[in-house]
Each structure stands twice: as C-alpha cells, then as structure tokens.
Design an enzyme around this catalytic site. Sequence first.
Site, PDB file in Angstrom:
ATOM      1  N   ASP A  16       0.702  -1.151  -0.148  1.00 27.77           N
ATOM      2  CA  ASP A  16       0.085  -0.030  -0.161  1.00 27.77           C
ATOM      3  C   ASP A  16       0.849   1.460   0.030  1.00 27.77           C
ATOM      4  O   ASP A  16       1.891   1.248   0.652  1.00 27.77           O
ATOM      5  CB  ASP A  16      -1.039   0.018   1.005  1.00 27.77           C
ATOM      6  CG  ASP A  16      -1.744   1.283   1.345  1.00 27.77           C
ATOM      7  OD1 ASP A  16      -2.865   1.162   0.613  1.00 27.77           O
ATOM      8  OD2 ASP A  16      -1.598   2.157   1.944  1.00 27.77           O
ATOM      9  N   GLU A  18       0.915   5.391   0.688  1.00 23.97           N
ATOM     10  CA  GLU A  18       0.405   6.761   0.992  1.00 23.97           C
ATOM     11  C   GLU A  18       0.847   7.901   0.367  1.00 23.97           C
ATOM     12  O   GLU A  18       2.216   7.866   0.031  1.00 23.97           O
ATOM     13  CB  GLU A  18       0.381   7.048   2.401  1.00 23.97           C
ATOM     14  CG  GLU A  18      -0.334   6.067   3.419  1.00 23.97           C
ATOM     15  CD  GLU A  18      -1.868   5.975   3.185  1.00 23.97           C
ATOM     16  OE1 GLU A  18      -2.390   6.990   2.745  1.00 23.97           O
ATOM     17  OE2 GLU A  18      -2.427   4.950   3.307  1.00 23.97           O
ATOM     18  N   HIS A 163      -5.095   4.827   7.483  1.00 27.82           N
ATOM     19  CA  HIS A 163      -4.772   5.293   6.197  1.00 27.82           C
ATOM     20  C   HIS A 163      -3.124   5.225   6.428  1.00 27.82           C
ATOM     21  O   HIS A 163      -2.488   6.305   5.901  1.00 27.82           O
ATOM     22  CB  HIS A 163      -5.331   6.728   6.004  1.00 27.82           C
ATOM     23  CG  HIS A 163      -6.663   6.491   5.449  1.00 27.82           C
ATOM     24  ND1 HIS A 163      -6.972   6.341   3.985  1.00 27.82           N
ATOM     25  CD2 HIS A 163      -7.925   6.494   6.016  1.00 27.82           C
ATOM     26  CE1 HIS A 163      -8.427   6.044   4.183  1.00 27.82           C
ATOM     27  NE2 HIS A 163      -8.790   6.429   5.134  1.00 27.82           N
ATOM     28  N   ASP A 168      -2.842  -0.492   6.863  1.00 29.52           N
ATOM     29  CA  ASP A 168      -3.938  -0.864   5.701  1.00 29.52           C
ATOM     30  C   ASP A 168      -3.487  -2.308   5.338  1.00 29.52           C
ATOM     31  O   ASP A 168      -4.547  -2.832   4.655  1.00 29.52           O
ATOM     32  CB  ASP A 168      -3.783   0.282   4.976  1.00 29.52           C
ATOM     33  CG  ASP A 168      -4.485   1.590   5.141  1.00 29.52           C
ATOM     34  OD1 ASP A 168      -4.947   1.724   6.412  1.00 29.52           O
ATOM     35  OD2 ASP A 168      -4.488   2.706   4.395  1.00 29.52           O
TER      36      ASP A 168
END
Length: 501
Positions: A16, A18, A163, A168
Amino acid sequence: MGSDLSEDRSEIVFFDLETTVPTRTGQGFAILEFGAILVCPRNLEELRSYSTLVRPANPSLISTKSVRCNGITADAVRSAPTFAEIADTVYDILHGRIWAGHNITRFDCVRIREAFAEIGRSSPEPKGIIDSLALLTQRFGRRAGDMKMASLATYFGLGKQTHRSLDDVRMNLEVLKYCATVLLLESSLPNEFSEKSSVSPSATTRSRKNGKSSLEGPGISIDAPSSSSKFENASPEYHEDKEGDSFHSPQTSFASNTSQSDPFDMSALSNEMHTDSLQQDAAMEENPITESSEMPSAVTDPGSSSGNARFLEPSEVIVSSIRACFATFINGGRRMILLYEHAILQLCCHHLRVRFGLSTKFADHAGRPRLSFVVDASPILCGVLGACDDVARKLFLESGSSSEWRPVVNRKPGFFNCPTVRFHIPTAVNEGGAKYATEMYQKDASGTVQKLIFSKFDAAELDTWFSLGTFLDAFYSLHPYDYQQSAGIRLVAKKLIIHKE
C-alpha cells in the site's frame, strides 16, 4: 533488502502507498509512505514486512488536505529517505511476485511505475495482480456498502482505518479472511436459509440459482469508472478514503514475523485469486482468447478445422439464431460467450469510418495504455449488436447479476442518428515485451494489402493510422463482461485492414 528475498518469488506481496493529495488540475502524486507484507499463498501467514516514510522531492506538495488524508506531515518525512534511495528495496520486494492490495490496479500500481520513471529506472513487473476491490466487489457483493476498505472494516468490526501503509495492508488481509469465511459458510448453507440469514444479507449480492454460485464475469468496461477509487470525493479526481486521522510515523523497518497462521484454510480463496479471474480486463488485453489456449471445451471455433476463423458479415446474421451461454475454458475459468449456430460468434465489417481516433486514456496494471477507437455503426450492425446485447443481458440477469448494462452501441443524446461502436486493440505480453495482439494491414488505392510490422509498442506511432475519417475493415470477437456492477459487451479487434487512399 537482503538477497534472501530474491531467492523465492512465490510469496504474495500485499502493499500500500500513502501519497500526497493533488490540490489542482494536472498536479501529480508524490509517494509519502511505502508498506509491504510478504505472505504465504497457502494460508496468508505473514512472513516479512517492510515500511518506510518517503521524502518527496518537493515537500510543498504535502498540503493541508494531504495531511488530513493520512496524517503525514512535512516534518515527519524531513529525515526520511527519498524514493531513489529505497528504489532497490522496493524493486526487490515487488519484482516477479504476485502483487495484492485494495484498488491497486488503478492507483498504487500506477504510482509505482510513475515513481520509477521519475528516477529514470525500469519499474518492477508483477507475476500477477490481485486487486481486492475487484475481487470482493465480484465475490462478496455490495453488502458492506461502497466496498472501500474503511467500509469493509466497519462491516466486520475491525476498527477504524488509519490510512497508513502497513496498517492498511494488515487490515486488507483481515478483511479478506473474514470475507472468505463468510463465503465459505454461505456455500455450505441451504439456499433458503442463506438468503434469510443475517450472515448473508444477499439483497445486494449475486444470487444463486440451483445451488450454484454466480459465475465469473469475463471482462471490464474500460470506460466505466470504478465504484470506489482511491481519491477524495471533494473533487471528481479524488476519493474520501485517502483521508484519515493523524497517525505518527513508524521508523523504517524490516522484520520477520513469527505470528501463527490463520486457523481457516485460505487455499480456496487463493484459488479464487488467480490472476485470470481477477484481472479480467487486463487478461483480455494481455492474453486475448486464442484457439489453442482459451477455447471452451463445450463449443467449437468457427472455421477452426480449416485453420481460418469464420467471421460473419452483419447481413449474414439471423438475429434469432444468436444465443449466449457460460462456458468452461481450458484454464479452468468460466465466462459468457456468444454463439451463432453452435459456433462462437465473430463478425467482420468493411469500410468502417473512424469517428474518434486512438484513445489512450486508460492504462493496464503495468502502466501501458489500453488502446481503443470509435467508428460509425451502420443500421444493420446496430441491429446485430443490439440482439447480442439482449441475449447476453438476459442470461446475466438469470444468473443473478444486478449490474448496470452498458449497450455496445453508443447513441449519445443529440446524435441518435449517428450511432458509434468502440473497438479495442488488445496487448500481448511475452518475454520480448509488449506488442499489439491485433493483426494490422494497410490497403492502398490499388487494392494491394501489406501487413504492418511494428518493432515496439508505441501508441503515438499507432495513432497516426487511426485519424478521423480513415476507413478500415474490422474482424473482431465479442466479449461479454460483468464486473464491478457494470456489464456489457466489448468488441475486440483480431484483424484490421486500414485503407490508405
């Protein structure tokens, strides 16, 4: 990253990102955090994890809106490594493995390719992609709402989404385990009970008929936006699930994890996560149906005995003879096919006029553009394709689909007398790289036909052959799809003869 990671590429890597949130049109994304977990594909046991903050080249991109989304401030990344400094590690983690994550096809995969391109390096390539947004939308239905990770976590009582990359990723794994458990239990219940059970609020899911679970959809409309993207909904470009409460940064880390494997056997879900089933649109683009590898065992290919596929003119087609069925393919996948007199329906149309040239608006999981173009459609072609729409839509409804149907013939308001259809040019990928899977020829004014040879995949070069007003002959197959609440038929070009007069 130690060399031990490169010795085995069998793990699934859930990851993931950000990023910053663009605040104006044309502004790109900057990666602020990368997190990944290597898991065993047999039981989803966590083997290793890695996470790090990333310092963007331009810290001013970290706006107030960006901080509200993930809590990562400019001060938090001030001493973090740049992407160029972690590129070797990221490449080693990702390259040659199956990539997994929530909405990674449209967001995270694209950002990874952009980040490597910005530092002048080749991007890692996946062995396959598992997008849990696509998987769970198809398999789990919309019982959890909009299918965002936060909504799924709330549905199962897993807490609030932070987040942050590693958090996540772990939440994604837990959501998959819970969804798999529910689906496993439902498959064991009588239909009458499962439809009334609080475990299975099936009003918004694919229904079952005769005790069989709903069938796979074979494709995806590339013009249909995802029902849940990874951007903030304050603007059409963004989605709210990139917002979150502040969460202080963990230090860069890489560690083995010795936690015990989940008590549920996840092999069934792993099987469902096969790339061919999940990345239907990418599979259609990169592995077009061929007579040798993708023909369903229950039907025959038109003209296959002679080695030349039979393509029908629309004027030859009796619409009452068109039917649809679900077929099992050699690779084990199931999808709908359109038949005409017990053979797969394929069409050819001559002297089609290009209305809109080559579109490169959408990209596949590897960042290559999905190529398509639009031509004017004659009344007889519209009649045949409309009949195909009718039989395919009826079978989808009978199988339990509640997806919105997108007609293959486009009749825009104000242009009802000028219907159009879109043709797709699939991409074939092999060890030598990507190439066009559609055979293309040039026909000059004298009638001489020559095959076009392209040395590389270059959409800009190909675009010159599809200018407005160009005429061409198209030989194509019809691919019904039902994916993420959107269904319809895609026209996939197998051969194009472009007229140069």
